[in-house]
Design a protein around this motif. Structure first.
Motif, PDB file in Angstrom:
ATOM      1  N   PRO A 608       1.374   4.090 -10.146  1.00  0.00           N
ATOM      2  CA  PRO A 608       2.239   3.369 -11.091  1.00  0.00           C
ATOM      3  C   PRO A 608       2.315   1.879 -10.755  1.00  0.00           C
ATOM      4  CG  PRO A 608       3.345   5.306 -10.179  1.00  0.00           C
ATOM      5  CD  PRO A 608       2.117   5.084  -9.368  1.00  0.00           C
ATOM      6  N   PHE A 609       2.716   1.092 -11.747  1.00  0.00           N
ATOM      7  CA  PHE A 609       2.953  -0.320 -11.519  1.00  0.00           C
ATOM      8  C   PHE A 609       4.151  -0.509 -10.585  1.00  0.00           C
ATOM      9  CE2 PHE A 609       0.790  -0.573 -15.697  1.00  0.00           C
ATOM     10  CZ  PHE A 609      -0.199  -1.488 -15.371  1.00  0.00           C
ATOM     11  N   LEU A 610       4.123  -1.632  -9.874  1.00  0.00           N
ATOM     12  CA  LEU A 610       5.261  -2.069  -9.060  1.00  0.00           C
ATOM     13  C   LEU A 610       5.719  -1.003  -8.076  1.00  0.00           C
ATOM     14  CD1 LEU A 610       7.209  -3.837 -11.934  1.00  0.00           C
ATOM     15  CD2 LEU A 610       5.939  -4.949 -10.105  1.00  0.00           C
ATOM     16  N   PRO A 640       0.880  -4.381  -0.886  1.00  0.00           N
ATOM     17  CA  PRO A 640       0.526  -4.763  -2.262  1.00  0.00           C
ATOM     18  C   PRO A 640       0.942  -3.722  -3.296  1.00  0.00           C
ATOM     19  CG  PRO A 640      -1.278  -5.261  -0.780  1.00  0.00           C
ATOM     20  CD  PRO A 640      -0.268  -4.492   0.032  1.00  0.00           C
ATOM     21  N   MET A 641       1.310  -4.214  -4.486  1.00  0.00           N
ATOM     22  CA  MET A 641       1.698  -3.381  -5.616  1.00  0.00           C
ATOM     23  C   MET A 641       0.825  -3.710  -6.820  1.00  0.00           C
ATOM     24  SD  MET A 641       5.863  -3.628  -5.415  1.00  0.00           S
ATOM     25  CE  MET A 641       5.983  -5.261  -4.698  1.00  0.00           C
ATOM     26  N   SER A 656      -0.038  -7.573  -6.035  1.00  0.00           N
ATOM     27  CA  SER A 656       0.733  -8.510  -5.226  1.00  0.00           C
ATOM     28  C   SER A 656       0.143  -8.552  -3.818  1.00  0.00           C
ATOM     29  CB  SER A 656       2.197  -8.070  -5.170  1.00  0.00           C
ATOM     30  OG  SER A 656       2.321  -6.819  -4.502  1.00  0.00           O
ATOM     31  N   PRO A 657       0.382  -9.610  -3.058  1.00  0.00           N
ATOM     32  CA  PRO A 657      -0.089  -9.655  -1.669  1.00  0.00           C
ATOM     33  C   PRO A 657       0.894  -8.932  -0.757  1.00  0.00           C
ATOM     34  CG  PRO A 657       1.051 -11.678  -2.199  1.00  0.00           C
ATOM     35  CD  PRO A 657       1.058 -10.855  -3.464  1.00  0.00           C
ATOM     36  N   TRP A 658       0.517  -8.737   0.497  1.00  0.00           N
ATOM     37  CA  TRP A 658       1.511  -8.388   1.501  1.00  0.00           C
ATOM     38  C   TRP A 658       2.515  -9.535   1.544  1.00  0.00           C
ATOM     39  CZ3 TRP A 658       2.179  -4.114   4.628  1.00  0.00           C
ATOM     40  CH2 TRP A 658       1.143  -3.173   4.634  1.00  0.00           C
TER      41      TRP A 658
END
Length: 750
Positions: A608-610, A640-641, A656-658
């Motif tokens: 899933p997202f996020l 990350p997401m 997303s990054p760490w």
């Protein structure tokens, strides 16, 4: 002659055992659990009645140790001598036990029990924990709890929800004093107005709890316990500000009305009115907000220590974000883009113990939530009313600790969206029963079930099972299994359905979501003997969803398509918390959660997202006693997401990054009744803008006036729109505030 001898023997025996011990047990705060009085190393044992009166009969003469115990209070042990033909009268006064290992929790089983003795694992967080990183709301305060993540859902108006173990906010039931007061509309805006200064503790249960609490307790619950007016400080004040010029003020005071009533009043005021645009997209980085919340709680003294509390809260908020040129005169128009939300909310919460021999508790709550919003030219005006009534019966019979109850919930909801043609009136009556069976001091089983009838969707059945095994005083295992359900109102839960330019498509009638959960919990306490203590708690969890509602952003970039999943969804992983306390005053609280969340449809697994795969939190505290100076270093880290993009040509990163948000605080407590604190938030100066050309797409054309489409409805790439995008605010996963300082002052008069 033999009859005379027998008569003398009977009279002598009766004389030998004719001694009685009686008395009364009182406490500084109401006692809403059993008080046990026993003579140690004997079979003489009894329980005080609801007035605290007790009696032990036919006690042989001799010397004993009498012990008085009650959950949440320090045990009392006293040496006594019982003489022949003497009746002893003893009175005792219980003191509240503040030891965190003996904290009393109620969220797992709906009745007070020591945290380590609960069959259901419950995490407890006190105001001391949240003071390590002061925040203006409960929503922000949860950011340093392992497995719990406040998630922003809009890059313009900064709405958010709370994720537990990677599950979206609507799967989390948020309660105040055990009442399901924060739900639906208020999951978006209501959490911001709860005054931190009036919170006694926050209890968190991870995993379904619908067998006790009904709808929405699918992924877990957060129970915000407010302070008892009788034990709260006479007056408290807490004010802090940041280098962003955010201002937050919490005030609390209590007073007595006559001899039988105590009232606690709390006020929270938050103000942020600085237009800041550090990412240079001509949109506000942070929502501007003015908010005031007033809370009033009453506690009444009644005969036999019966409980009666009632509380009310009112909240008003005016927030906006958008084009930095926006003013209220542009609200709802298509000249300058802004998202403006007016929120009015009122709540009533109460508990009343009925005047009967049996322990019958009547609990009630009600709330009214009115929201007047403009997302650009999109108007969203919604009105929601929720009423809740519950009656529980609590009874111990031998090894069985029974709890049974009936509940009813009424929800009225109306908005001006096309999806709500007529106001919704939903009734959700339910009945539940729970039995905790103690086989031995080491072994305990909990069995529970609940039946609800939804006036729209029909019957819903939710069973529950828990087993607790105490291998030793320092080692505990718990196994929990249960089911959960929730009935969905899409527009109150998914902010993306209201903002941006995508059309909302609902494929079918949305069915109630259901879940099945199993988790295994392990606690190990280690006392090293030199004053060093370590506590380790690990939980492995597995949750399987059916009928989960998923949002499809990818099939058509101009649409958000909602439907029940044609398959199932999983949330599984392992979470560990470690507490380490040294005699020097150095304390560590470290947590980590490894997650595997996925939607499985037609044999294809998709993340899933996020949703992160890993999250970590920490808090390191140390106090220099001679200087009255404390240091708190807190932080979190996320893996990350997956993020929602608009097209294959969208230049923003798909993940997303760490990233890590870290904070440091220093507190000076050398002045009587005062504390001065200050520090730095977001030490690493992280913002989601890093490594991205922009966050909000097409802020230069938020009304999509210059967007061109082909015959199939796909956005065309043009010189004015080189990436083929529409205006979109959903690419957001973290707070956009940069590094900032803060300074505050607390005053407490007891």
């Amino acid at each position: 002659m033999k009859y005379l001898f027998l008569t003398i023997l009977i009279i002598s025996a009766k004389s030998l055992y004719s001694q009685n011990i009686s008395g009364k047990v009182e406490a500084s705060i109401p006692v809403d659990q059993y008080i046990t009085i026993s003579l140690l190393n004997t079979n003489f044992k009894t329980q005080a009645d609801s007035l605290g009166v007790f009696q032990l009969q036919n006690i042989p003469k001799g010397t004993y140790k009498i012990q008085v115990t009650s959950t949440g209070f320090k045990p009392i042990t006293q040496k006594i001598s019982v003489l022949e033909n003497e009746n002893l009268n003893l009175d005792f006064e219980l003191e509240e036990d503040q030891n965190e290992l003996n904290e009393v929790v109620v969220s797992g089983t709906l009745k007070p029990v020591k945290r380590l003795e609960s069959a259901v694992p419950v995490e407890v967080y006190s105001p001391v924990f949240f003071k390590k990183n002061p925040t203006p709301s409960i929503y922000d305060a949860l950011q340093n709890i392992n497995g719990v993540r406040p998630q922003l859902n809009c890059g313009v108006c900064n709405t958010g929800d709370i994720h537990i173990n990677g599950l979206e906010g609507p799967y989390t039931l948020v309660m105040i004093d055990g009442m399901p007061i924060v739900s639906s509309l208020s999951t978006v805006y209501g959490l911001s107005g709860i005054p931190n200064s009036l919170v006694e503790r926050i209890e968190i249960v991870k995993g379904p709890a619908s067998s006790l609490y009904g709808s929405e307790a699918v992924g877990g619950l957060i129970n915000i316990i407010t302070k008892n007016p009788t034990t709260a400080p006479t007056f408290s004040a807490d004010y802090f500000t940041t280098s962003y010029f955010e201002s937050n003020l919490d005030l609390g005071t209590k007073f007595n009305v006559g001899k039988k009533a105590t009232s606690l009043i709390g006020v929270n005021y938050f103000n942020y009115d600085q237009v800041i645009d550090k990412d240079k997209d001509n949109f506000t980085d942070v929502t501007l907000s003015k908010r005031i919340s007033v809370f009033n709680k009453w506690s009444f003294k009644r005969n036999y220590n019966r409980l009666f509390t009632i509380a009310a809260r009112g909240m008003y908020e005016d927030r906006w974000g958008g084009d930095i040129r926006w003013e209220k005169k542009y609200r709802g128009g298509d000249e300058i883009y802004g998202e403006s939300i007016y929120t009015k909310r009122a709540e009533l919460i109460g508990s009343y113990q009925l005047p009967f021999e049996e322990k019958l508790m009547l609990s009630f709550s009600g709330n009214v939530h009115y929201q007047d919003s403009r997302y650009g030219t999109t108007s969203y005006i919604a009105n929601q009313k929720i009423g809740f009534l519950q009656l529980t019966w609590d009874k111990k019979i031998g090894r069985n600790d029974l709890l049974a109850g009936v509940a009813s919930r009424y929800t009225y909801y109306d908005d001006n969206t096309p999806a709500t043609k007529n106001p919704e009136n939903t009734w959700l009556p339910g009945i539940f029963v729970q039995d905790e069976i103690t086989f031995s001091p080491k072994s305990q089983i909990l069995l529970g079930m609940r039946y609800d009838y939804n006036s729209i969707h029909g019957s819903i059945f939710t069973p529950r099972f828990a087993y607790r095994f105490k291998a030793s005083e320092n080692t505990i295992f718990r196994l929990n299994a249960g089911t959960g359900f929730r009935v969905v109102n899409l527009f109150t839960e998914d902010h993306a359905a209201l903002t941006g330019s995508r059309d909302v498509i609902i494929k079918n009638d949305l069915k109630p979501e259901q879940s099945v959960n199993v988790n295994l919990n392990y606690i190990q306490k280690i006392n090293f003997g030199n004053g060093t203590f370590m506590g380790i708690e690990t939980t492995a969890f597995y949750t399987r969803f059916s009928n989960k509602i998923i949002s499809d952003y990818e099939s058509n970039p101009n649409e958000i398509i909602y439907d029940n999943i044609d398959g199932y969804a999983l949330s599984q992983g392992i979470s560990t918390n470690i507490d380490l306390n040294f005699p020097s005053g150095l304390k560590f609280i470290v947590g980590a959660t490894v997650l595997d969340n996925k939607n499985v449809e037609n044999g294809i697994s998709e993340r899933p997202f996020l949703t992160e795969n890993f999250t970590g939190t920490w808090s390191i505290s140390y106090k220099i006693q001679p200087w009255n100076l404390s240091m708190d270093y807190t932080g979190n880290v996320y893996s990350p997401m997956k993020l929602p993009l608009l097209s294959e040509t969208d230049p923003r990163s798909p993940t997303s990054p760490w990233y890590s948000i870290q904070n440091i605080q220093f507190t000076y407590s050398g002045w009587k009744d005062f504390e001065v604190y200050g520090g730095i938030k977001n030490l690493l100066n992280f913002t989601p803008m890093q490594n991205n050309p922009f966050l909000i797409s097409r802020t230069n054309d938020p009304f999509d006036k210059n967007v061109q489409y082909d015959s199939a409805g796909k956005v065309l790439v043009t010189p004015d729109n080189p990436y083929g995008l529409t205006f979109d605010t959903t690419y957001v996963y973290g707070q956009n505030q940069t590094i900032r300082g803060f300074l505050g002052l607390r005053y407490t008069f007891r």
